[in-house]
Design an enzyme around this catalytic site. Sequence first.
Site, PDB file in Angstrom:
ATOM      1  N   TRP A 110     124.875   8.576  14.216  1.00  0.00           N
ATOM      2  CA  TRP A 110     124.647   9.832  13.715  1.00  0.00           C
ATOM      3  C   TRP A 110     125.218  11.015  14.281  1.00  0.00           C
ATOM      4  O   TRP A 110     125.881  12.062  13.590  1.00  0.00           O
ATOM      5  CB  TRP A 110     122.982  10.122  13.983  1.00  0.00           C
ATOM      6  N   ILE A 111     125.700  10.884  15.456  1.00  0.00           N
ATOM      7  CA  ILE A 111     126.284  11.945  16.008  1.00  0.00           C
ATOM      8  C   ILE A 111     127.902  12.191  15.566  1.00  0.00           C
ATOM      9  O   ILE A 111     128.616  13.370  15.867  1.00  0.00           O
ATOM     10  CB  ILE A 111     126.551  11.865  17.588  1.00  0.00           C
ATOM     11  N   HIS A 113     128.824  12.915  12.897  1.00  0.00           N
ATOM     12  CA  HIS A 113     128.639  13.670  12.027  1.00  0.00           C
ATOM     13  C   HIS A 113     128.915  15.043  12.796  1.00  0.00           C
ATOM     14  O   HIS A 113     127.716  15.776  13.296  1.00  0.00           O
ATOM     15  CB  HIS A 113     127.503  14.000  11.062  1.00  0.00           C
ATOM     16  N   ARG A 124     119.439  12.877  32.344  1.00  0.00           N
ATOM     17  CA  ARG A 124     119.982  13.294  33.547  1.00  0.00           C
ATOM     18  C   ARG A 124     118.898  14.010  34.187  1.00  0.00           C
ATOM     19  O   ARG A 124     118.748  14.100  35.329  1.00  0.00           O
ATOM     20  CB  ARG A 124     121.265  14.293  33.410  1.00  0.00           C
ATOM     21  N   ARG A 204     119.675   5.675  34.144  1.00  0.00           N
ATOM     22  CA  ARG A 204     119.608   5.740  32.899  1.00  0.00           C
ATOM     23  C   ARG A 204     120.584   4.738  32.231  1.00  0.00           C
ATOM     24  O   ARG A 204     120.416   4.362  31.138  1.00  0.00           O
ATOM     25  CB  ARG A 204     119.545   6.968  32.255  1.00  0.00           C
ATOM     26  N   HIS A 222     125.160  21.967   2.684  1.00  0.00           N
ATOM     27  CA  HIS A 222     126.297  21.021   2.432  1.00  0.00           C
ATOM     28  C   HIS A 222     126.384  19.829   3.209  1.00  0.00           C
ATOM     29  O   HIS A 222     126.688  18.834   2.692  1.00  0.00           O
ATOM     30  CB  HIS A 222     127.588  22.054   2.300  1.00  0.00           C
ATOM     31  N   ARG A 231     124.690   8.249   4.570  1.00  0.00           N
ATOM     32  CA  ARG A 231     123.645   7.464   5.072  1.00  0.00           C
ATOM     33  C   ARG A 231     122.554   7.130   4.305  1.00  0.00           C
ATOM     34  O   ARG A 231     121.589   6.084   4.768  1.00  0.00           O
ATOM     35  CB  ARG A 231     123.236   8.283   6.400  1.00  0.00           C
TER      36      ARG A 231
END
Lengths: 312, 312, 312, 312
Positions: A110-111, A113, A124, A204, A222, A231
């Site tokens: 996803w990121i 985009h 963190r 983590r 847009h 997607r």
Amino acid sequence: MPVTREQQAEIEAQRAQTASTRRVTVAELEDILYQPVPVLDHGFVRVIDYMGDDAAVVQAARVSYGKGTKKVSEDAGLIKYLMRHWHSTPFEMCEIKYHVKLPIFVARQWIRHRTANVNEYSARYSILDKEFYLPSPEHLAVQSAQNRQGRGEILKPEQAHRVLNLLREDAERCYGSYQDMLNEDEKGNVVDDEKQGLARELARMNLNLNFYTQWYWKTDLHNLMNFLRLRADAHAQYEIRVYADAMMDSLKRWTPLTYAAFVEYRQGAAHVSATGLAIIKRMLDGDKVTQENSGLSKREWAELMGVLGRTA
Amino acid sequence: MPVTREQQAEIEAQRAQTASTRRVTVAELEDILYQPVPVLDHGFVRVIDYMGDDAAVVQAARVSYGKGTKKVSEDAGLIKYLMRHWHSTPFEMCEIKYHVKLPIFVARQWIRHRTANVNEYSARYSILDKEFYLPSPEHLAVQSAQNRQGRGEILKPEQAHRVLNLLREDAERCYGSYQDMLNEDEKGNVVDDEKQGLARELARMNLNLNFYTQWYWKTDLHNLMNFLRLRADAHAQYEIRVYADAMMDSLKRWTPLTYAAFVEYRQGAAHVSATGLAIIKRMLDGDKVTQENSGLSKREWAELMGVLGRTA
Amino acid sequence: MPVTREQQAEIEAQRAQTASTRRVTVAELEDILYQPVPVLDHGFVRVIDYMGDDAAVVQAARVSYGKGTKKVSEDAGLIKYLMRHWHSTPFEMCEIKYHVKLPIFVARQWIRHRTANVNEYSARYSILDKEFYLPSPEHLAVQSAQNRQGRGEILKPEQAHRVLNLLREDAERCYGSYQDMLNEDEKGNVVDDEKQGLARELARMNLNLNFYTQWYWKTDLHNLMNFLRLRADAHAQYEIRVYADAMMDSLKRWTPLTYAAFVEYRQGAAHVSATGLAIIKRMLDGDKVTQENSGLSKREWAELMGVLGRTA
Amino acid sequence: MPVTREQQAEIEAQRAQTASTRRVTVAELEDILYQPVPVLDHGFVRVIDYMGDDAAVVQAARVSYGKGTKKVSEDAGLIKYLMRHWHSTPFEMCEIKYHVKLPIFVARQWIRHRTANVNEYSARYSILDKEFYLPSPEHLAVQSAQNRQGRGEILKPEQAHRVLNLLREDAERCYGSYQDMLNEDEKGNVVDDEKQGLARELARMNLNLNFYTQWYWKTDLHNLMNFLRLRADAHAQYEIRVYADAMMDSLKRWTPLTYAAFVEYRQGAAHVSATGLAIIKRMLDGDKVTQENSGLSKREWAELMGVLGRTA
């Protein structure tokens, strides 16, 4: 249940508050504002805020003083025109903000985009909850033989069972180690006075990519459509497509004219290459075109015949 | 008067409409929504729409479920912390849209801020009005002797008079030629049947850079502050600074906590170089530091002394 | 002649210098490096620097250790695949930098492509040369009756003559006033001791939009193609299209495989709407489709017939 | 050893190839071109390509025809001026491309810098290697008591031992399950004919966040410095800081004048708030300022005293 009782109470409290505004509002979208739409086993998408509507697209295209809309039919025509001719800037004048809970491996797709604003929950700073994605058996499939990036047939039940056990046991165990290393319970209290608690930013790293994270994600109309075009598409991985499908519904509620134009000129449309166009012209002229005399590779020929609804 | 009577009527009509919303609203900003704030002789800035408020910054920083705000004092503290440590993403979660009317040479500076959405009035498509910027005499100044990008003293009255005459006469004449080439009146009717009307996309090239254009301009709170940091600054050209000043007022109304942090950590703050810090430490230790023994050039020394409020 | 003798000498000096590099190089592009390609009456485009080649696209797509290319045919196939499926990120791995001299009204269109880096000659800091664009008579056309953003037939000779006189006289006069207000000659010397020289940042506003400016413009291969798709197109205004055409040549020299894929899948391709696809299917099935029974507006029908090379 | 013998051979082959170019070259950077700089236990950074040098920054700032550099001292002065006054666009005219191998949790921080181009190795398409990050014992630390995002003291040896065992065993086990689910060996051959191989895009979700991924990452000089300002900083997480530190060396080789200005005006500089400036002025005037009468919170006071090298 993707949200806890406390979270749902906070959401209800926010839904109950209303105010008067001079801004354009969209009743259909207000109906679902803040409400999480469940996706996958623990995820959700919910609309947090929005700016503009279909008329705001028209208003920006015309750089007008007033509301910029006389008749819905004129607005629909202009929006179709803008979409057909790839005039993207008027659609950038509307903005939407989502809160999304999603597995980390989906977040990593996803990121990519980049034309969006993101605030992600920080592992963190905070401790991640014990929530991980387990596919339902009908979404466990073998590697595709045709498409190196895709899935083939569904796993047989016993194979699916085996896979789900591995995924569950590994996630359980890794989360257990995570807690062990942190030496903190969920409220941040020390568990064992004999042990030192590892820094969260280090612990983590032991979590699996199917653990859930969450973020606020804001983009313009847009770029939302750019996201959905890629997607909410059959070639997208199932686990991100279900998020995009849920967002298609919010698009429809928010800007129904833009949604209709999107379906007509993007989702249901096709891009035909120069050679593809020449082939269609020959076919319309009555020529018998085959893959061999088409100038296309087998793969491209199959893609073109697919677009034209003909058996290759 | 930067807008016509018809335009003001359209604005009033829009201001008169209200709706109920579940979204966060900001009463102080609603008060001036749609209302043009005059800038320069024919320009304006007006807020068309907005998304979010100070609490939305906090909510995004915490990725929270509810409104994300318990006490104003906590919100103020977190916003100051975010600003001080250059955490920009939570500020990107708020968005604002302006309608601006401005001279073309100002628009050319403004557009260099790329992280924004823009729809400009098209002179390919439409005919520009006869409106051009003439500075008031107190803003007509000589070229600065110190700063190659700046202004020095104000022109003497007869010199200012001469300049204004040149500007006015050239703009009048160029607009006259523009109309002549178009062979259209303001309503789009042919003026002289004997003449051919030149295409608008060509005729526009005859206009001067002080003619007014207008656009919709939308950006997020973080990028708005980037714009204001550079343009609501003494080094900015006067003709863009007056727009930025008007927008500072909308920032204050919209997100007062963010505005206060902006003034404290950006507008009123200073960036001190490594050498500058070493000098301050020496001065605090009682050393007598001069430009000669400072390691700074004359220019940098003067800048540092200016920041410290000392005469160089 | 778009550059002066001194400028050409500087260019020749830079072309004469060579160095050894381990980076990928493209001999076809090196041939024209730094060399201005004349555009319009005083403008030019010249390539200043570049990074990467076709193989670098392949290398990025594969995230490979070595050069990432075994056979040219494989590279061509992968590049076509990437282009066909809108995989843009590998094309972003190549970069090109141009120096462009262009009329201000063209610069104002160009700058709307935001994903690029720009440094423009500053008229706040320096004095602009007396160079303005005058169209050649065959590019002077009337406003189109069909397309509100376009041109129709060419002006008759006497009409063209009239327009060119207006453009020339107004530009001459405005530049004269500019110099008068500045009270400086081209070398920066005061002309008349009795007059005060207006600040450059103010005087520039008197210039017309057809005066030339110049900038360095740098972008990646993907965004270059986005620019070319829109600007090297019949719908683009002639005065920007000629720049794009000159840049098409540099694209062809730089990345010939990407260029070929661009022509096949972008320039020569067509985007067909959902309804358009249904019409083509019906036509291929032998149905007699007309605009009336097509479901398309007259305009869209004409566009589709144009794409299919059929008379509407 | 971060690269295999075959990969090193490919790298050597590429380093051995040279060509003649008219472009600006930087010998110091060419020296290390393609060569991986080891980072963490299995990671690396290597420079793949670059465009421009210090002179190119100057050339862009001046929009010049020739090389844009007469004397190094003038270039240094202009670069310092640009850096001091936050003129970022000339620095955007240089570009650099890295190949980076890094743990996934580091990649997730890194990707938040959006103004860059990225191609990541696809675990939908390919199988990830069995390589995961295990911190060395001196980097295993407890959660900081002061800073919720930081680390405190180093773990005691037996605690570090316990943590490393958990990390290693979980990663080993998860990778084993990954292979089991894929039912493929590293060459892509089926391992067990009785089992179905799960699609790669699904199996990858079982890997931990400390597994290594790799990408090509390209950015301009301005945005590289933005990255380094935040990541080559004491507040950055150690595991990303070591990458930034390695990149600082490439910055120094590539653009030594820019590097020096970066150290002077960014890395070694401080941003002092309006209140902080007022306090320094009072201190210089001989006032005794304490936290209590300063107007600053304890935290801000401690930060300011830290900047001034005074004990709070």
